[in-house]
Each structure stands twice: as C-alpha cells, then as structure tokens.
Write a protein that holds these residues in place. Structure first.
Motif: not given
Length: 114
Positions: A24-25, A97, A100-103, A105, A107, A109, A113
């Motif tokens: 998904r990330s 994690w 649940l992170a924004p699409r 992303g 998770g 930094d 990013d």
C-alpha cells in the motif's frame, strides 16, 4: 491447540499485514532500507528482554505453562514459543503503521518525503 500451532498461525498473519502495508505504501524498498536496522536492533532488545523477564516471572511463580503443549525447547525456563509473540509484534505493528499512513506514505520522515 499447541503453542507452536498458535505461533504458526499468528506469525504468517502478521507477515501478511506487513506485506499489505508495504504494498500500500508504494515505496517498499525505501521503507525496508530505512527500517531494517531499527527492526534488527528492536528484535535483539525484545529477545533479551523476553528472556530476562520471562525467566524472572516463571521463577517467581507468576505463571505456568501447560508443558504438554510446548516443544520442550527452552531458554532458561522460557519456552522458545514465547519469543514468537514479540517477533509477531515487531512484524505486525509496522504493517499496521503503514496501512494507517496516508496513501503513498511510508510512515517515516525521510529526505525523500520532504
């Protein structure tokens, strides 16, 4: 059900959640490159803490096992199956994690990013 069967169910499910989160990330390689060292350090620390505190709790009589449901392999007084639970958490939590992170992303930094 033996503890080994329970571990054989739980660990692959945790791995599937992690795989889904990585997929998904959209940045699986970058995430793995960033997270592998913290994951290894965490795994070692969890193993040491599990061995230490589980041995103390078993020696103090705080809990006991149905030894018939265990493989019999121990680290001190701790059945080896006990190490699957922190390992499962180490696999499962980053997967949650990532899910649940924004699409798109990861998770984390990282420089990429920003």
């Amino acid at each position: 059900m033996t503890y080994l069967v329970l571990c054989a169910i739980f660990l692959p499910l945790a791995a599937l959640v992690l795989a889904a989160g990585l997929a998904r990330s959209g940045r699986a390689r970058a995430v793995l490159r960033t997270w592998w060292l913290p994951a290894v350090v965490t795994a070692v620390l969890l193993a040491v803490l599990t061995a230490t505190f589980d041995n103390l709790m078993i020696a103090a009589g705080l809990f006991e096992y149905d030894w018939d449901g265990l493989t019999g392999v121990r680290v001190g007084r701790v059945p080896v199956e006990d190490f699957a639970y922190p390992l499962g958490a180490l696999i499962l939590l980053p997967g949650v994690w990532l899910l649940l992170a924004p699409r798109g992303g990861s998770g984390d930094d990282t420089e990429e990013d920003r």
